[in-house]
Design a protein around this motif. Structure first.
Motif, PDB file in Angstrom:
ATOM      1  N   HIS A  31       0.895  -1.296   0.187  1.00  0.00           N
ATOM      2  CA  HIS A  31       0.060   0.021  -0.075  1.00  0.00           C
ATOM      3  C   HIS A  31       0.660   1.199   0.074  1.00  0.00           C
ATOM      4  CE1 HIS A  31      -3.381   2.529   2.285  1.00  0.00           C
ATOM      5  NE2 HIS A  31      -2.792   3.113   1.209  1.00  0.00           N
ATOM      6  N   HIS A  59       1.871   5.254  -2.510  1.00  0.00           N
ATOM      7  CA  HIS A  59       1.617   6.191  -3.466  1.00  0.00           C
ATOM      8  C   HIS A  59       2.851   6.833  -4.074  1.00  0.00           C
ATOM      9  CE1 HIS A  59      -2.704   6.152  -1.960  1.00  0.00           C
ATOM     10  NE2 HIS A  59      -1.850   5.902  -0.936  1.00  0.00           N
ATOM     11  N   TRP A  65      -2.248   2.846  -4.242  1.00  0.00           N
ATOM     12  CA  TRP A  65      -3.702   2.925  -4.029  1.00  0.00           C
ATOM     13  C   TRP A  65      -4.534   3.993  -4.305  1.00  0.00           C
ATOM     14  CZ3 TRP A  65      -5.923   0.187   1.002  1.00  0.00           C
ATOM     15  CH2 TRP A  65      -5.438  -1.137   0.978  1.00  0.00           C
ATOM     16  N   LYS A  82      -9.830   0.704  -5.469  1.00  0.00           N
ATOM     17  CA  LYS A  82      -9.719   1.470  -4.196  1.00  0.00           C
ATOM     18  C   LYS A  82     -11.109   2.006  -3.839  1.00  0.00           C
ATOM     19  CE  LYS A  82      -8.042   4.426  -1.329  1.00  0.00           C
ATOM     20  NZ  LYS A  82      -6.673   5.272  -1.391  1.00  0.00           N
ATOM     21  N   HIS A  98      -5.349   0.624   6.539  1.00  0.00           N
ATOM     22  CA  HIS A  98      -5.273   1.597   7.719  1.00  0.00           C
ATOM     23  C   HIS A  98      -5.855   1.066   9.150  1.00  0.00           C
ATOM     24  CE1 HIS A  98      -4.174   4.381   4.814  1.00  0.00           C
ATOM     25  NE2 HIS A  98      -5.367   5.080   4.485  1.00  0.00           N
ATOM     26  N   ASP A 110       2.735   3.615   2.710  1.00  0.00           N
ATOM     27  CA  ASP A 110       1.338   4.635   2.413  1.00  0.00           C
ATOM     28  C   ASP A 110       1.807   6.105   2.487  1.00  0.00           C
ATOM     29  OD1 ASP A 110      -1.134   5.424   2.139  1.00  0.00           O
ATOM     30  OD2 ASP A 110      -1.882   5.656   4.227  1.00  0.00           O
ATOM     31  N   THR A 155       1.607   9.493   1.663  1.00  0.00           N
ATOM     32  CA  THR A 155       0.876  10.305   0.809  1.00  0.00           C
ATOM     33  C   THR A 155       1.050  11.682   0.835  1.00  0.00           C
ATOM     34  OG1 THR A 155      -0.371  10.410   3.161  1.00  0.00           O
ATOM     35  CG2 THR A 155      -1.282   8.742   1.520  1.00  0.00           C
TER      36      THR A 155
HETATM   37 ZN   LIG Z   1      -2.974   5.041   1.091  1.00  0.00          ZN
END
Ligand SMILES: [Zn+2]
Length: 299
Positions: free
Chosen positions: A22, A24, A61, A127, A189, A246, A248
């Protein structure tokens, strides 16, 4: 034929290798103004650093409409040799211009199936996003479309759980009401709500469980990760666990932002995982589990 759908085409699931489940590389949302992930060179640097540590695949994602930059993902995969899986699907309504949402609202399933099967750079997962301890009308509508696209293609569905909550409601809707196979769902998450009993409930639904971070935003709960993993492993759910960075925001990047970034997974988390739970467990979490979670019998 069960395969992982990467931005450069389908690969056999065993070829997925060490995976960031997971993350980005590109992401843009009005909710995170000024923190856009839109720097192609920084994305390439994260991928190269991950590859230098033995990483093989990164799953992005970022869904439809949030700057996922599919053509760049394909070029970066070619340049760096790292396999990249891209997403379709939709985030919470707050991330979009309401007029744009209104224009696509009635053809979401069609849009998702197109991204998964016909787009020049195809997506490998759908997603969706829940809400804080519940699901609003938008979430339910998007999940219904995602389930329809899943039934048409077998694509896995990856869920942003808001604050780590509402996993049971999501699974009741997707699998109970909409016919998605439980092992076709990845709940993300969970660590943001470090409630071990809720995690065990989520594991009992049969879904994959994705833990992600660390990040400054979730530092309050990141320190619970190893206790959470231990509880799941002891209860026999080690085969459902996935890990991702993750990343972001730009400041979360290792290469340019002074953050832990994607490489952190392999230079810091993985050695700890080996120390705490053994080499076999680390291989399960980084290699075996993602190869099952993201594999689909593509139609
Ligand atoms: Zn994410």
């Amino acid at each position: 034929m069960s395969a992982i759908r990467t931005v450069l085409g389908d690969i056999p699931a065993p070829d997925m290798g060490v995976t960031d489940a997971h993350d980005h590389l590109f992401f843009r949302s009005p909710v995170l103004a000024g923190q856009e992930l839109d720097d192609r060179q920084a994305a390439a640097a994260e991928l190269r650093a991950f590859g230098g540590l033995g990483g093989r695949t990164v799953v992005q994602w970022t869904p439809y409409g949030l700057g996922r930059r599919r053509a760049d993902l394909a070029e970066l995969a070619r340049e760096t040799g790292i396999q990249v899986v891209s997403a379709t699907g939709l985030h919470q309504a707050v991330h979009y211009d309401p007029d744009h949402l209104a224009r696509i609202r009635d053809r979401l399933a069609e849009l998702f199936v197109h991204d998964l099967t016909k787009a020049p750079v195809r997506s490998g997962l759908i997603k969706v996003a829940g809400g804080f301890h519940g699901l609003d009308t938008h979430a339910r509508h998007v999940m219904a479309a995602a389930a329809e696209a899943h039934r048409a293609t077998d694509a896995p569905i990856a869920v942003h759980l808001e604050g780590g909550t509402a996993a049971t409601q999501v699974m009741d809707l997707l699998c109970g009401a909409l016919g998605v196979r439980p092992e076709g769902v990845i709940l993300g998450h969970l660590g943001r709500s470090p409630d071990t009993r809720a995690h065990l409930d989520a594991a009992h639904t049969g879904a994959f469980l994705s833990f992600d971070g660390p990040s400054r935003a979730h530092h309050a709960t990141d320190w619970r990760l190893f206790d959470e993993l231990a509880a799941l492993a002891e209860a026999g759910h080690g085969h459902r666990i996935l890990l991702g960075g993750d990343t972001t925001t730009a400041t979360a990047r290792a290469s340019s932002g002074g953050g832990p970034g994607i490489p952190f997974l392999l230079h810091s988390l993985r050695p700890r995982l080996v120390r705490e739970f053994g080499e076999q467990f680390a291989a399960e979490v980084f290699v075996d589990n993602p190869a099952r979670a993201f594999a689909a019998d593509w139609a």
